[in-house]
Design a protein around this motif. Structure first.
Motif, PDB file in Angstrom:
ATOM      1  N   ALA A  13       0.841  -1.204   0.000  1.00 55.41           N
ATOM      2  CA  ALA A  13       0.000   0.000   0.000  1.00 55.41           C
ATOM      3  C   ALA A  13       0.872   1.249   0.000  1.00 55.41           C
ATOM      4  N   ARG A  14       1.857   1.282   0.867  1.00 53.11           N
ATOM      5  CA  ARG A  14       2.722   2.463   0.966  1.00 53.11           C
ATOM      6  C   ARG A  14       3.561   2.680  -0.284  1.00 53.11           C
ATOM      7  N   SER A  15       3.851   1.618  -1.008  1.00 50.83           N
ATOM      8  CA  SER A  15       4.632   1.774  -2.245  1.00 50.83           C
ATOM      9  C   SER A  15       3.838   2.536  -3.305  1.00 50.83           C
ATOM     10  N   ARG A  16       2.529   2.595  -3.136  1.00 50.65           N
ATOM     11  CA  ARG A  16       1.671   3.294  -4.101  1.00 50.65           C
ATOM     12  C   ARG A  16       1.299   4.708  -3.649  1.00 50.65           C
ATOM     13  N   LEU A  17       1.777   5.109  -2.479  1.00 49.80           N
ATOM     14  CA  LEU A  17       1.419   6.412  -1.922  1.00 49.80           C
ATOM     15  C   LEU A  17       2.627   7.342  -1.869  1.00 49.80           C
ATOM     16  N   GLU A  18       2.360   8.611  -2.002  1.00 48.70           N
ATOM     17  CA  GLU A  18       3.362   9.638  -1.704  1.00 48.70           C
ATOM     18  C   GLU A  18       2.940  10.233  -0.379  1.00 48.70           C
ATOM     19  N   ARG A  19       3.387   9.617   0.696  1.00 43.01           N
ATOM     20  CA  ARG A  19       2.954   9.987   2.037  1.00 43.01           C
ATOM     21  C   ARG A  19       3.473  11.363   2.434  1.00 43.01           C
ATOM     22  N   LEU A  20       2.741  12.020   3.316  1.00 46.78           N
ATOM     23  CA  LEU A  20       3.083  13.371   3.730  1.00 46.78           C
ATOM     24  C   LEU A  20       3.489  13.413   5.194  1.00 46.78           C
ATOM     25  N   SER A  21       4.379  14.335   5.517  1.00 47.89           N
ATOM     26  CA  SER A  21       4.648  14.604   6.923  1.00 47.89           C
ATOM     27  C   SER A  21       3.441  15.346   7.482  1.00 47.89           C
ATOM     28  N   ALA A  22       3.343  15.402   8.790  1.00 44.72           N
ATOM     29  CA  ALA A  22       2.237  16.128   9.409  1.00 44.72           C
ATOM     30  C   ALA A  22       2.247  17.594   8.970  1.00 44.72           C
ATOM     31  N   ARG A  23       3.407  18.195   8.924  1.00 43.89           N
ATOM     32  CA  ARG A  23       3.498  19.614   8.543  1.00 43.89           C
ATOM     33  C   ARG A  23       3.098  19.824   7.073  1.00 43.89           C
ATOM     34  N   GLU A  24       3.492  18.908   6.190  1.00 42.77           N
ATOM     35  CA  GLU A  24       3.076  19.016   4.781  1.00 42.77           C
ATOM     36  C   GLU A  24       1.560  18.908   4.658  1.00 42.77           C
ATOM     37  N   ALA A  25       0.977  17.968   5.404  1.00 44.82           N
ATOM     38  CA  ALA A  25      -0.483  17.812   5.379  1.00 44.82           C
ATOM     39  C   ALA A  25      -1.156  19.077   5.903  1.00 44.82           C
ATOM     40  N   TRP A  26      -0.658  19.613   6.994  1.00 46.61           N
ATOM     41  CA  TRP A  26      -1.210  20.838   7.577  1.00 46.61           C
ATOM     42  C   TRP A  26      -1.192  21.976   6.556  1.00 46.61           C
ATOM     43  N   ARG A  27      -0.078  22.132   5.842  1.00 43.77           N
ATOM     44  CA  ARG A  27       0.019  23.191   4.825  1.00 43.77           C
ATOM     45  C   ARG A  27      -1.038  23.014   3.735  1.00 43.77           C
ATOM     46  N   GLU A  28      -1.179  21.794   3.237  1.00 40.38           N
ATOM     47  CA  GLU A  28      -2.156  21.533   2.171  1.00 40.38           C
ATOM     48  C   GLU A  28      -3.583  21.796   2.645  1.00 40.38           C
ATOM     49  N   VAL A  29      -3.899  21.332   3.836  1.00 40.88           N
ATOM     50  CA  VAL A  29      -5.247  21.512   4.362  1.00 40.88           C
ATOM     51  C   VAL A  29      -5.515  22.992   4.641  1.00 40.88           C
ATOM     52  N   ARG A  30      -4.542  23.661   5.237  1.00 38.84           N
ATOM     53  CA  ARG A  30      -4.690  25.083   5.560  1.00 38.84           C
ATOM     54  C   ARG A  30      -4.911  25.921   4.311  1.00 38.84           C
ATOM     55  N   SER A  31      -4.268  25.543   3.209  1.00 39.60           N
ATOM     56  CA  SER A  31      -4.402  26.302   1.961  1.00 39.60           C
ATOM     57  C   SER A  31      -5.695  25.985   1.219  1.00 39.60           C
TER      58      SER A  31
END
Length: 137
Positions: A13-31
């Motif tokens: 499963a993880r080989s198919r994902l470009e996982r995000l750090s918590a801070r990267e996720a926060w930036r995307e959600v905040r924007s």
């Protein structure tokens, strides 16, 4: 032995994902570029806390996730399409990897998850609230 063990399933499963750090996720959600979806059960959210409501996290428990995010289903959340950016959050980043991969299998090619889950989110000092605080808001 038959079948595939959970460690192998998780690695696939993880080989198919470009996982995000918590801070990267926060930036995307905040924007506004992504939907943050917390799949943890209510008891776990109550005990550990939740993402602060100002970031508009969605709570969709794991047992209904695919139905709420499959654009072909009547139960789909309004606004969900195959191009929706979905960032899945669980407690430590294991279940979320499997869930994000399931969403990708449904055709949501931009689905991913947070490395380390909510524990990493909280550990990075990102906005959180206790469930009791959410009830007062």
């Amino acid at each position: 032995m038959s079948g595939t063990g959970i460690d192998e399933l998780l690695a696939e499963a993880r080989s198919r994902l470009e996982r995000l750090s918590a801070r990267e996720a926060w930036r995307e959600v905040r924007s506004g570029a992504a939907w943050l979806v917390d799949i943890r059960p209510a008891a776990q959210r109550a005990e550990e806390g939740e993402v602060a409501p100002g970031l508009a996290p969605l709570v969709v428990e794991r047992n209904v996730l695919e139905w709420r995010f499959d654009p072909r289903q009547d139960a789909v959340l309004p606004g969900v399409g195959f191009d929706t950016r979905v960032i899945v959050l669980c407690q430590e980043g294991y279940t979320s990897s499997l869930a994000a991969d399931a969403l990708r299998s449904l055709g949501l090619s931009r689905a991913t998850d947070v490395v380390g889950g909510f524990a990493a989110w909280r550990g990075q000092g990102l906005p959180v609230a206790r469930t009791t605080e959410l009830l007062r808001a």
